[in-house]
Design a protein around this motif. Structure first.
Motif, PDB file in Angstrom:
ATOM      1  N   LEU A 102     -10.203  -4.610  -7.005  1.00 35.54           N
ATOM      2  CA  LEU A 102     -10.656  -3.594  -6.061  1.00 35.54           C
ATOM      3  C   LEU A 102     -11.200  -4.189  -4.780  1.00 35.54           C
ATOM      4  O   LEU A 102     -10.821  -3.807  -3.688  1.00 35.54           O
ATOM      5  CB  LEU A 102     -11.737  -2.771  -6.738  1.00 35.54           C
ATOM      6  CG  LEU A 102     -11.541  -1.281  -6.686  1.00 35.54           C
ATOM      7  CD1 LEU A 102     -10.114  -0.918  -7.013  1.00 35.54           C
ATOM      8  CD2 LEU A 102     -12.470  -0.633  -7.686  1.00 35.54           C
ATOM      9  N   PRO A 160      -5.170   0.406  -9.042  1.00 32.95           N
ATOM     10  CA  PRO A 160      -6.604   0.440  -8.719  1.00 32.95           C
ATOM     11  C   PRO A 160      -7.378   1.550  -9.427  1.00 32.95           C
ATOM     12  O   PRO A 160      -8.427   1.265 -10.009  1.00 32.95           O
ATOM     13  CB  PRO A 160      -6.617   0.611  -7.200  1.00 32.95           C
ATOM     14  CG  PRO A 160      -5.348   0.017  -6.756  1.00 32.95           C
ATOM     15  CD  PRO A 160      -4.350   0.333  -7.836  1.00 32.95           C
ATOM     16  N   ARG A 175       0.806  -1.207   0.000  1.00 30.08           N
ATOM     17  CA  ARG A 175       0.000   0.000   0.000  1.00 30.08           C
ATOM     18  C   ARG A 175       0.839   1.256   0.000  1.00 30.08           C
ATOM     19  O   ARG A 175       1.810   1.365   0.708  1.00 30.08           O
ATOM     20  CB  ARG A 175      -0.857   0.010   1.239  1.00 30.08           C
ATOM     21  CG  ARG A 175      -2.111   0.690   0.920  1.00 30.08           C
ATOM     22  CD  ARG A 175      -3.115   0.411   1.936  1.00 30.08           C
ATOM     23  NE  ARG A 175      -3.995   1.550   1.941  1.00 30.08           N
ATOM     24  CZ  ARG A 175      -4.540   2.045   3.001  1.00 30.08           C
ATOM     25  NH1 ARG A 175      -4.296   1.503   4.149  1.00 30.08           N
ATOM     26  NH2 ARG A 175      -5.325   3.076   2.915  1.00 30.08           N
ATOM     27  N   ILE A 192     -10.613   1.062 -11.833  1.00 26.97           N
ATOM     28  CA  ILE A 192     -11.975   1.554 -11.597  1.00 26.97           C
ATOM     29  C   ILE A 192     -12.505   2.121 -12.887  1.00 26.97           C
ATOM     30  O   ILE A 192     -13.628   1.870 -13.283  1.00 26.97           O
ATOM     31  CB  ILE A 192     -12.039   2.720 -10.605  1.00 26.97           C
ATOM     32  CG1 ILE A 192     -11.248   2.464  -9.367  1.00 26.97           C
ATOM     33  CG2 ILE A 192     -13.466   3.040 -10.241  1.00 26.97           C
ATOM     34  CD1 ILE A 192     -11.193   3.693  -8.521  1.00 26.97           C
ATOM     35  N   VAL A 193     -11.646   2.943 -13.525  1.00 27.51           N
ATOM     36  CA  VAL A 193     -12.129   3.583 -14.747  1.00 27.51           C
ATOM     37  C   VAL A 193     -12.386   2.549 -15.838  1.00 27.51           C
ATOM     38  O   VAL A 193     -13.415   2.559 -16.498  1.00 27.51           O
ATOM     39  CB  VAL A 193     -11.093   4.637 -15.220  1.00 27.51           C
ATOM     40  CG1 VAL A 193     -11.536   5.257 -16.511  1.00 27.51           C
ATOM     41  CG2 VAL A 193     -10.925   5.697 -14.149  1.00 27.51           C
ATOM     42  N   ARG A 237      -8.517  -5.934  -2.750  1.00 32.04           N
ATOM     43  CA  ARG A 237      -7.620  -4.972  -2.120  1.00 32.04           C
ATOM     44  C   ARG A 237      -8.270  -4.346  -0.903  1.00 32.04           C
ATOM     45  O   ARG A 237      -7.667  -4.257   0.166  1.00 32.04           O
ATOM     46  CB  ARG A 237      -7.248  -3.902  -3.141  1.00 32.04           C
ATOM     47  CG  ARG A 237      -6.447  -2.757  -2.551  1.00 32.04           C
ATOM     48  CD  ARG A 237      -6.349  -1.637  -3.558  1.00 32.04           C
ATOM     49  NE  ARG A 237      -5.733  -0.471  -2.980  1.00 32.04           N
ATOM     50  CZ  ARG A 237      -6.379   0.504  -2.366  1.00 32.04           C
ATOM     51  NH1 ARG A 237      -7.680   0.428  -2.249  1.00 32.04           N
ATOM     52  NH2 ARG A 237      -5.743   1.541  -1.866  1.00 32.04           N
ATOM     53  N   ASN A 238      -9.510  -3.912  -1.048  1.00 30.42           N
ATOM     54  CA  ASN A 238     -10.178  -3.288   0.083  1.00 30.42           C
ATOM     55  C   ASN A 238     -10.390  -4.268   1.229  1.00 30.42           C
ATOM     56  O   ASN A 238     -10.227  -3.919   2.394  1.00 30.42           O
ATOM     57  CB  ASN A 238     -11.508  -2.685  -0.353  1.00 30.42           C
ATOM     58  CG  ASN A 238     -11.302  -1.437  -1.186  1.00 30.42           C
ATOM     59  OD1 ASN A 238     -10.185  -0.969  -1.335  1.00 30.42           O
ATOM     60  ND2 ASN A 238     -12.378  -0.911  -1.731  1.00 30.42           N
TER      61      ASN A 238
END
Lengths: 310, 327, 324
Positions: free
Chosen positions: B210, B138, B129, B142-143, B213-214
């Motif tokens: 995503l 990331p 991170r 997302i895009v 990772r979260n």
């Protein structure tokens, strides 16, 4: 246990409920303003909103008028060229913003409203009603949405706008409903609700004035997620020709472009630009959602690493 | 065990719901759309087949709604799915069974690959991170994942097929080539599968990265991770055995939810690439108002999704001892 | 002396500012000693504990000082040597065993992890060791096959202690290991810990907010307030003659069972936010004996008999013997 205050003999709302709403709102706003993702996402949406409201200011042609020579390349008269039918692509893209944005927002709002109603009711009613509502939610959750949408849209030939929105809402509400239900369940047992009941407030009033305000962040997140879903799913439906093929929307542009083999015959912009538009709009909502997530969950915020001195 | 039975029960209920929706939809729509479709069948089918379709779609028949319903259910379970209008006079079952392996191969492989790769990248991203890996990938994904599947497919065709000529633009194999178990056929198939496969992979992998990772970030702040470090365990062991094994659980549970998106993406990708799988057939059926084929494909897709969810559930039970203790 | 902490400083970096959670802490520990660190929530005691064990994670950062454990400075030690030291010489018991045990691995798997990480791959030998440590804490070896959620709270806590004993460390640090238990279980666990300590000879650093809990078991006591050590000395001394006004406040806040009935006094006010510490002595706003200089001068460490105190009240009472 929260104590129940009385002011002039009338029970007062406990302080911490007010504080949740006041304090967290300004903190929240500040955090959102400093998030790069939020800025980019809302910036894009602001541009799109402007284009939806005043398309005539940016594009001077009638998007559906087939007045020009077909399949022209880019030029100063036609920034993006023309379609196989002689329509100005640039005008179509600009005017198409409105339809796509409206679908996203309206479908998003309706979906969220339905999710809230079903999710919170299930949590609050409990027992058998909850069992039934939850099972229905789970069924819709598992049923593959897109095929279901296709089947429904296929049967209702020329419904256009309303059918698309209806189909989006019917297939999209279940995800939010489930999340909202679990949050409502966890809130349901808190003491301040018991205090409200003791004050004699009616059930629905409790739901609206006590439970819902504490769920605003989840409701907003649901809306943003529903908007992303709406943008993509609507585009998909329109692309395969199940939306009304006469409206000016980006998905429909893609449909006509695909049917006229735009990629192969040298008018690739006919397909590329509306696709980019869809991606940007969906991406904007998605970025806002991500930023929202980070603000609500500080653990996800970007970490700044410094060198450790030892 | 009880948990498993309950889940299977739920899926049977969902299957029943899908069957019933299939049954009711044409009857609920204003001006039963099946009527128009039936007209096109007339003159091409014998009376018995026509009557069977009438009952299946509630057109023109004296039978009560309930008896139509049971006949319909009976036919579904015995494989009498009707004749396909698009591929007349082939039966629906033959069309479906021919298309099925293409989709299972393309979608099945890429989905599993996307899940595995996405999860791995998510784990590494969370572990590193703040470093380059995590701050660049990331947001890109997302895009990317906000772009419609088919758009990326179109772009891929444009770039790799039309402009660069590396891969064919459509189909599962070159027309005219007879299927055989030799290398030239197989390599032809693989060549045709690369672009659609990559499209699905690239669009779906973002979501996995995503969420993993979260989840990892959340898990890494747990006390047992600190304990693992305190015990002097190697970073790799902590990352996989302690962090990832816990972080992946919500992902697996959510796998079922995500299948909806996978399916939609697959349908559109097959359409863009004219890949003769279940999705492509479904869209062909829609365009041709071929309701028997359409209905059956919808049911197949539903069953496939339900099975996948059941399997994901099973995997979760294996990995999470808390899920196994029935409460 | 197996542990020597010198001028240790730990900061928490956040968008709201930098909070100094541990401010120039000095103390030492001998082999076999039982040291308790006492203070209110948020005073920095857990942070101090984790910084000693080099287990901090962002946003906490160790920004200064040294931790000399058995002759080596843990702060500057390279990763591999640090890993070797971990658990073998220094182990940890955390507050909530439910959160400290990996929910998806069996107890045995988590024990095996430790053995493998320290080069002991013979699983048969290890099994004997596992049974031994479990017996020490009074748990049947059959629970090796259990998962954390299948055990009761008290059992989980004792499993954690057993795990801490696996490699016979010289020092075990414990972060409020009894807070999650009821009063009766607390006492029985404390007794057990003390017995094990006397039998096996390891040193203990015990962090708690409950000063009464450690009065009978601790050799030495450290009282922390807002990130600083305000009093440090033998437990008996401090209990009988508390020097720092804060310590006095803590000790008068709970009743003694046998003594005369005394009016309970709390300490007025609340602890400061670590990002906005008062100037001078952090305790002065709540102190009944505060002088003018207390709001500007940060008190240095002053010895008072065997005890070290950070308070300006004692500055002129003793000759400074020099820092150590």
């Amino acid at each position: 246990m929260t104590a129940v205050l009385e002011v002039n003999g009338v029970p007062e709302k406990p302080d911490h409920v007010r504080q949740i709403r006041r304090g967290s709102l300004s903190n929240f706003w500040r955090a959102l303003r400093s998030s790069k993702k939020a800025i980019v996402g809302s910036g894009i949406l602001v541009v799109f909103t402007f284009l939806s409201l005043f398309p005539g200011l940016i594009a001077h042609d009638n998007p559906s008028a087939e007045t020009y020579l077909p399949s022209l390349g880019t030029s100063s008269a036609h920034l993006l060229g023309t379609t196989s039918y002689g329509q100005d692509i640039y005008a179509q893209v600009i005017y198409g913003t409105r339809v796509s944005l409206i679908i996203a927002i309206v479908a998003g709002l309706l979906t969220t409203a339905l999710s809230v109603i079903i999710g919170v009711s299930a949590a609050y009613l409990g027992g058998f009603a909850d069992g039934v509502l939850s099972t229905i939610t789970d069924i819709f959750l598992v049923l593959p949405a897109f095929p279901l949408m296709i089947v429904i849209a296929a049967y209702s030939k020329n419904g256009g706008f309303t059918i698309i929105i209806a189909v989006l809402v019917v297939t999209g509400w279940s995800y939010g409903a489930r999340q909202l239900r679990s949050q409502a369940l966890s809130l349901r047992n808190r003491d301040f609700l018991l205090a409200a009941q003791l004050r004699g407030e009616r059930k629905w009033r409790i739901i609206v004035t006590e439970i819902l305000p504490n769920m605003t962040s989840l409701i907003v997140a649901s809306f943003l997620g529903a908007a992303v879903y709406a943008v993509l799913a609507a585009a998909g439906l329109q692309f395969i020709g199940l939306g009304s093929v006469n409206t000016d929307s980006w998905g429909t542009m893609l449909y006509w472009a695909q049917n006229n083999d735009a990629l192969l015959t040298g008018s690739p912009l006919w397909a590329i630009v509306p696709g980019l538009g869809i991606g940007l709009m969906g991406g904007a909502f998605a970025l806002l959602n991500y930023a929202f997530d980070e603000v609500n969950n500080p653990a996800l915020r970007p970490v700044r690493r410094k060198a450790v001195s030892s | 065990m009880r948990h498993f039975i309950r889940r299977t029960g739920f899926f049977l209920v969902t299957l029943w719901a899908a069957l019933t929706i299939n049954f009711l939809l044409p009857r609920l729509m204003p001006g039963n759309p099946a009527v128009a479709m039936m007209a096109r069948f007339h003159g091409h089918l014998n009376g018995g087949a026509i009557r069977a379709m009438e009952i299946a779609f509630g057109v023109n028949t004296k039978a009560s709604l309930l008896s139509q319903y049971f006949t319909y259910l009976g036919n579904c379970f015995t494989g009498h799915w009707g004749i396909s209008l698009t591929f007349f006079p082939s039966s629906v079952s033959s069309v479906v069974l021919a298309a099925l392996p293409w989709t299972i191969a393309l979608v099945g492989v890429t989905t599993v690959l996307a899940f595995v790769l996405g999860t791995l990248i998510g784990i590494i991203g969370a572990w590193n991170r703040g470093k380059l890996f995590d701050s660049v990938l990331p947001p890109i994904f997302i895009v990317l994942s906000a772009f419609p599947y088919f758009f990326l497919g179109l772009m891929a065709i444009l770039l790799f097929s039309v402009k660069l000529g590396w891969f064919p633009t459509s189909g599962a194999y070159t027309n005219g080539v007879t299927p055989a178990f030799n290398w030239s056929y197989i390599s032809d198939v693989l060549q045709h599968a690369v672009l659609p496969g990559l499209t699905i992979l690239v669009t779906s992998i973002g979501g996995w990265i995503l969420t993993m990772r979260n989840n990892m970030i959340g898990t890494l702040s747990e006390d047992y991770i600190r304990m693992a470090r305190a015990k002097g365990l190697s970073s790799r062991l902590v990352m996989f055995n302690y962090a990832a094994r816990n972080a992946i659980l919500p992902n697996l549970t959510g796998f079922g939810m995500s299948l909806g998106f996978v399916v939609s993406g697959a349908i559109l990708v097959e359409y863009v690439f004219a890949y003769p799988g279940v999705g492509y057939m479904l869209l062909q059926a829609v365009v041709n108002e071929d309701y028997p084929l359409m209905q059956t494909l919808f049911l197949f897709v539903t069953v496939a999704v339900l099975l996948a969810v059941l399997i994901a559930d099973g995997v979760v039970s294996l990995l999470d001892p808390r899920a196994r203790s029935t409460k | 002396m197996i542990l020597e902490v010198n001028d240790l400083c730990v900061d928490y970096v956040s968008p709201q500012g930098t909070a100094r959670a541990v401010d120039t802490v000095n103390f030492s520990l001998d082999a076999g000693e039982f040291l308790s660190i006492v203070g209110e929530s948020g005073c920095g005691k857990s942070t101090l504990l984790f910084s000693i064990a080099q287990l901090l994670s962002p946003p906490a950062e160790l920004v200064g000082g040294s931790v000399i454990f058995k002759g080596e400075n843990l702060v500057t030690l390279d990763k591999n040597s640090l890993r070797a030291v971990r658990w073998r010489d220094l182990s940890v018991v955390m507050q909530s065993a439910m959160n400290a045990l990996n929910p998806v691995l069996t107890i045995r798997a988590q024990f095996v992890d430790v053995m493998h990480a320290h080069g002991q791959k013979d699983d048969e030998e290890s099994d004997k060791r596992f049974a031994e440590v479990l017996r020490l804490v009074g748990i049947d070896a059959v629970h090796l096959r259990s998962y954390a959620h299948q055990l009761s709270g008290g059992m989980r806590q004792r499993v954690m202690i057993a795990m801490a004993l696996l490699l016979s460390p010289d020092l075990i640090i414990m972060d409020e290991p009894t807070s999650a238990l009821d009063v009766v279980a607390q006492r029985s666990l404390m007794v057990q810990i003390k017995e094990l300590q006397e039998k096996l000879g390891f040193a203990v650093i015990f962090v708690t907010h409950d000063i009464s809990l450690v009065s009978n078991f601790s050799d030495k006591l450290i009282v922390m307030y807002a990130g600083s050590v305000v009093e440090d000395g033998p437990t008996r001394e401090i209990f009988e003659h508390p020097s720092h006004p804060y310590t006095q406040g803590l000790l008068s806040a709970f009743p003694s069972i046998r003594g005369p009935k005394v009016r309970l006094k709390g300490i007025p006010g609340s602890p400061p936010s670590l990002t906005q510490l008062p100037a001078g002595c952090p305790f002065h706003p709540r102190c009944a004996y505060a002088m003018e200089s207390c709001s500007t001068v940060r008190p240095p460490v002053t010895p008072v008999g065997d005890v070290k105190v950070r308070c300006l009240l004692f500055e002129n009472a003793e000759v400074h013997v020099g820092s150590d």
